[in-house]
Design a protein around this motif. Sequence first.
Motif, PDB file in Angstrom:
ATOM      1  N   ILE A 205     -27.636 -23.340  62.102  1.00  0.00           N
ATOM      2  CA  ILE A 205     -27.168 -23.811  60.799  1.00  0.00           C
ATOM      3  C   ILE A 205     -27.417 -25.309  60.731  1.00  0.00           C
ATOM      4  N   LEU A 206     -28.092 -25.759  59.674  1.00  0.00           N
ATOM      5  CA  LEU A 206     -28.240 -27.185  59.418  1.00  0.00           C
ATOM      6  C   LEU A 206     -26.990 -27.609  58.665  1.00  0.00           C
ATOM      7  N   GLU A 207     -26.208 -28.507  59.245  1.00  0.00           N
ATOM      8  CA  GLU A 207     -24.951 -28.904  58.633  1.00  0.00           C
ATOM      9  C   GLU A 207     -25.024 -30.357  58.175  1.00  0.00           C
ATOM     10  N   PHE A 208     -24.740 -30.562  56.891  1.00  0.00           N
ATOM     11  CA  PHE A 208     -24.766 -31.890  56.295  1.00  0.00           C
ATOM     12  C   PHE A 208     -23.383 -32.194  55.734  1.00  0.00           C
ATOM     13  N   GLN A 209     -22.806 -33.309  56.150  1.00  0.00           N
ATOM     14  CA  GLN A 209     -21.521 -33.719  55.609  1.00  0.00           C
ATOM     15  C   GLN A 209     -21.734 -34.383  54.254  1.00  0.00           C
ATOM     16  N   VAL A 210     -20.964 -33.955  53.275  1.00  0.00           N
ATOM     17  CA  VAL A 210     -21.032 -34.503  51.919  1.00  0.00           C
ATOM     18  C   VAL A 210     -19.626 -34.942  51.508  1.00  0.00           C
ATOM     19  N   THR A 211     -19.552 -35.671  50.422  1.00  0.00           N
ATOM     20  CA  THR A 211     -18.259 -36.162  49.947  1.00  0.00           C
ATOM     21  C   THR A 211     -17.492 -35.081  49.203  1.00  0.00           C
ATOM     22  N   ASP A 212     -18.188 -34.335  48.335  1.00  0.00           N
ATOM     23  CA  ASP A 212     -17.525 -33.338  47.496  1.00  0.00           C
ATOM     24  C   ASP A 212     -18.380 -32.075  47.438  1.00  0.00           C
ATOM     25  N   VAL A 213     -17.949 -31.041  48.141  1.00  0.00           N
ATOM     26  CA  VAL A 213     -18.704 -29.787  48.224  1.00  0.00           C
ATOM     27  C   VAL A 213     -18.865 -29.142  46.850  1.00  0.00           C
ATOM     28  N   ASP A 214     -17.808 -29.141  46.057  1.00  0.00           N
ATOM     29  CA  ASP A 214     -17.867 -28.484  44.754  1.00  0.00           C
ATOM     30  C   ASP A 214     -18.860 -29.171  43.817  1.00  0.00           C
ATOM     31  N   LYS A 215     -18.909 -30.496  43.838  1.00  0.00           N
ATOM     32  CA  LYS A 215     -19.894 -31.218  43.020  1.00  0.00           C
ATOM     33  C   LYS A 215     -21.310 -30.918  43.495  1.00  0.00           C
ATOM     34  N   GLU A 216     -21.516 -30.869  44.808  1.00  0.00           N
ATOM     35  CA  GLU A 216     -22.838 -30.551  45.353  1.00  0.00           C
ATOM     36  C   GLU A 216     -23.244 -29.126  44.981  1.00  0.00           C
ATOM     37  N   TYR A 217     -22.311 -28.208  45.039  1.00  0.00           N
ATOM     38  CA  TYR A 217     -22.576 -26.816  44.667  1.00  0.00           C
ATOM     39  C   TYR A 217     -23.051 -26.752  43.215  1.00  0.00           C
ATOM     40  N   SER A 218     -22.389 -27.465  42.334  1.00  0.00           N
ATOM     41  CA  SER A 218     -22.798 -27.510  40.920  1.00  0.00           C
ATOM     42  C   SER A 218     -24.169 -28.158  40.772  1.00  0.00           C
ATOM     43  N   ARG A 219     -24.385 -29.268  41.475  1.00  0.00           N
ATOM     44  CA  ARG A 219     -25.652 -29.998  41.379  1.00  0.00           C
ATOM     45  C   ARG A 219     -26.829 -29.154  41.857  1.00  0.00           C
TER      46      ARG A 219
END
Length: 162
Positions: A107-121
Amino acid sequence: MTTTPMRFLAVGLAFTIASWSANLRSGGNHPPSGASAPKLMHTCLITNNVNQLIQFYEPVLALKAQKSGEDYAEFRTDVGVLAIFSAAAQEKYIPSSAIPAANKSMILEFQVTDVDKEYSRLQSLVKIWVKPPTTQPWGTRSTYFRDPDGNLVDFFAAPKAQ
């Protein structure tokens, strides 16, 4: 009667066993004295279509690929590098060492600030969603998807402070 060299050997052996035992109890994941642990710096995906993965990851990671010829590109993040390498070039370099688009164990794992915003984007970019944004039992929030080669990608955010 024990001789002095034998006493030193016995004491040294006792210290070695005690140290070894303590290391096992503490997880044993410390490098030998004077050495440093290896640092994971790059993850390299072997692919039959370098340009397809570049076109996928550039908008997903919001980074421009740094290309080195037609066979290699990399995305430099703050922590490490995601590299993309041509399967044909890999075959020339290290024959029979990799099978492109066949990984089901990483699994390539990337830390993001807001998962829900990234999911929408990412809705228009990602074709295969594996799991929508979900808070994991250990507290992180993650969403999982696949890149065009089928590699599993996790965008996650650390638990929010209470």
